[in-house]
Design a protein around this motif. Structure first.
Motif, PDB file in Angstrom:
ATOM      1  N   ALA A  83       0.832  -1.250  -0.051  1.00  0.00           N
ATOM      2  CA  ALA A  83      -0.063  -0.128   0.019  1.00  0.00           C
ATOM      3  C   ALA A  83       0.753   1.350  -0.220  1.00  0.00           C
ATOM      4  CB  ALA A  83      -1.034  -0.030   1.278  1.00  0.00           C
ATOM      5  N   ASN A  84       1.938   1.394   0.795  1.00  0.00           N
ATOM      6  CA  ASN A  84       2.987   2.492   0.788  1.00  0.00           C
ATOM      7  C   ASN A  84       3.537   2.906  -0.566  1.00  0.00           C
ATOM      8  OD1 ASN A  84       4.490   0.107   1.477  1.00  0.00           O
ATOM      9  ND2 ASN A  84       6.217   1.740   1.709  1.00  0.00           N
ATOM     10  N   MET A  85       3.429   1.889  -1.318  1.00  0.00           N
ATOM     11  CA  MET A  85       4.241   2.077  -2.696  1.00  0.00           C
ATOM     12  C   MET A  85       3.375   2.725  -3.611  1.00  0.00           C
ATOM     13  SD  MET A  85       7.237   0.890  -2.167  1.00  0.00           S
ATOM     14  CE  MET A  85       8.150   0.399  -3.887  1.00  0.00           C
ATOM     15  N   LYS A  86       1.999   2.711  -3.436  1.00  0.00           N
ATOM     16  CA  LYS A  86       0.934   3.269  -4.411  1.00  0.00           C
ATOM     17  C   LYS A  86       0.119   4.195  -3.710  1.00  0.00           C
ATOM     18  CE  LYS A  86      -1.681  -0.964  -3.599  1.00  0.00           C
ATOM     19  NZ  LYS A  86      -2.320  -2.186  -4.271  1.00  0.00           N
ATOM     20  N   SER A  87       0.577   5.246  -2.793  1.00  0.00           N
ATOM     21  CA  SER A  87      -0.130   6.038  -2.177  1.00  0.00           C
ATOM     22  C   SER A  87      -0.657   7.368  -2.773  1.00  0.00           C
ATOM     23  CB  SER A  87       0.587   6.521  -0.537  1.00  0.00           C
ATOM     24  OG  SER A  87       1.753   6.994  -1.173  1.00  0.00           O
ATOM     25  N   PHE A  88       0.036   7.264  -4.123  1.00  0.00           N
ATOM     26  CA  PHE A  88      -0.223   8.566  -4.892  1.00  0.00           C
ATOM     27  C   PHE A  88      -0.423   8.403  -6.289  1.00  0.00           C
ATOM     28  CE2 PHE A  88       0.504  12.259  -7.287  1.00  0.00           C
ATOM     29  CZ  PHE A  88      -0.001  13.417  -6.875  1.00  0.00           C
TER      30      PHE A  88
END
Length: 450
Positions: free
Chosen positions: A167-172
């Motif tokens: 999830a943190n790799m695709k936050s934006f």
């Protein structure tokens, strides 16, 4: 011809439940760096036979086979070195690409396309191998190249790639489409953002770039409404997503410095200029992994392919705009200090027939030549084991119809082409197989251009 409901049994035994389980169980690669993949999709099947041409003795075959389409030999821009047994040149419209090739910032993947499994000419002629469905059909081939799994699963390879990321790799804005058909970016769980280089920051009276605008505040308030009614709830969710994306796109176009280089005064130029600035902004605000899809149309050149009229634009003019804009895009990425952060690829659903069509154009074919550019690319190379013999009815002619037209059986599948890219983005080999199940059929999983 088969119907879509029979797709999976035709293309191979693919268990969607098994894919989902694999995606859920494999270990996600995590990294603090930023990486973005930009896919430029030339819809309609651009004519690679006029873009990359051998300039040695094989030029004679090309000239003979395309009497109304062959470009003069001395008009091609010679590429340095010998590759897969030939000296090559790029068409005059692709002159700027030759410089990137010489700088080893660009690679060519020769004769790639839609395949289910490795396929020889003998297997193809004897119907001894599974083939992709709907060969030669624009819509279905475009979706296949973009990772379509059939009606039972309409996601694409890019969406499934992001589904596999932590999830943190695709936050934006992990998936951004500037396209009519964005199958590649449809995920099962990852959100998709739609961008438009012609849009501004205004929604009616609301200036979404101005946080003090009363109209903007009203839109934001509406986007936060909650309801037990499923329709109201979905409306608010969609409004919120569109509102948030529009704000970010507006901020992206006002942040930092403008892109450098000369972009073509065409839709592809405007899109890539817009995108270059947004990429720089995305990295600045903390994005880590992104995939962008930019679509340029008009490559279904059945007639007047060599036209130089501004009212009926031919291939040379159209693809020249693509090349010039991509070179400007590459310069901008370097100027933003993102040389190792971005890879751009150019592809299409299929190539064109070697044999000209009656109207001074070409018809639907199969394998085509694709491009990759950017700092991480192992450039200055034309990748492949062989190059098609440019003869209608020759040893490499896999024509769907008779008489033979000159259609190339791909030596690389679109899955192999994508495997290099998803590996660079951070997927493990197990994740790549889950994202592209047919890749398991190929002993050589990647091409090696990154």
């Amino acid at each position: 011809m088969i119907n879509r409901r029979n797709f999976l049994s035709h293309a191979g035994a693919v268990s969607l439940a098994g894919i989902a389980a694999t995606l859920a169980s494999v270990k996600n690669v995590q990294a603090a760096d930023y990486k973005a993949l930009v896919v430029v999709f030339l819809s309609g099947g651009f004519d690679g036979n006029n873009v990359l041409v051998p300039l040695d003795g094989a030029y004679g075959d090309y000239e003979k086979a395309r009497p109304s389409l062959a470009l003069p030999k001395d008009s091609f821009v010679s590429l340095p070195g010998t590759h897969i047994g030939h000296k090559f040149g790029l068409s005059p419209a692709n002159r700027a690409f030759a410089d990137l090739f010489t700088q080893k910032r660009m690679a060519v993947v020769a004769n790639a396309g839609a395949l289910v499994q490795p396929t020889t000419m003998a297997q193809y002629k004897n119907n001894a191998v599974k083939l992709p469905p709907f060969l030669g059909s624009h819509a279905e081939q475009e979706q296949w190249i973009q990772g379509w799994m059939g009606d039972e699963d309409t996601s694409g390879w890019g969406g499934r790639t992001m589904d596999a990321m932590a999830a943190n790799m695709k936050s934006f804005q992990p998936l951004v489409a500037m396209a009519r058909d964005y199958t590649a970016l449809v995920g099962r769980s990852t959100s998709l953002s739609l961008a438009n280089s012609g849009s501004g920051a205004r929604w009616g009276n609301a200036d979404l770039s101005d946080p003090n605008s009363m109209s903007r505040q009203r839109v934001e308030w509406a986007s936060r409404l909650q309801s037990s009614n499923v329709y109201d709830s979905e409306f608010s969710r969609s409004l919120r997503s569109a509102y948030t994306d529009t704000v970010q796109f507006a901020l992206g176009q006002s942040a930092g410095t403008a892109p450098v280089g000369v972009f073509a005064d065409a839709q592809i130029g405007r899109d890539l200029r817009y995108l270059a600035r947004h990429l720089a902004y995305s990295k600045q605000v903390g994005a880590q992994r992104q995939i962008y899809l930019v679509q340029d149309g008009g490559y279904d050149t059945h007639v007047d392919q060599l036209s130089t009229s501004t009212t009926k634009i031919g291939l040379e003019m159209r693809i020249g705009d693509v090349t010039d804009s991509l070179v400007a895009f590459d310069k901008s990425i370097q100027a933003y200090g993102m040389n190792n952060d971005v890879i751009t690829v150019v592809m299409s659903e299929f190539g064109r027939t070697l044999d000209p069509a009656a109207g001074g154009g070409s018809d639907h074919a199969w394998g085509n030549h694709w491009f990759a550019l950017g700092g991480p690319v192992k450039g200055g190379v034309i990748y492949g084991n062989s190059f098609p013999t440019l003869q209608t009815g020759g040893v490499d002619d896999a024509s769907f119809w008779r008489p033979y037209r000159g259609q190339w059986l791909p030596q690389f599948s679109s899955d192999q082409f994508m495997a290099d890219l998803v590996g660079w983005l951070g997927l493990t080999p197990a994740q790549a197989l889950a994202v592209m199940p047919n890749l398991a059929n190929f002993p050589q999983k990647t091409i090696g251009y990154i």
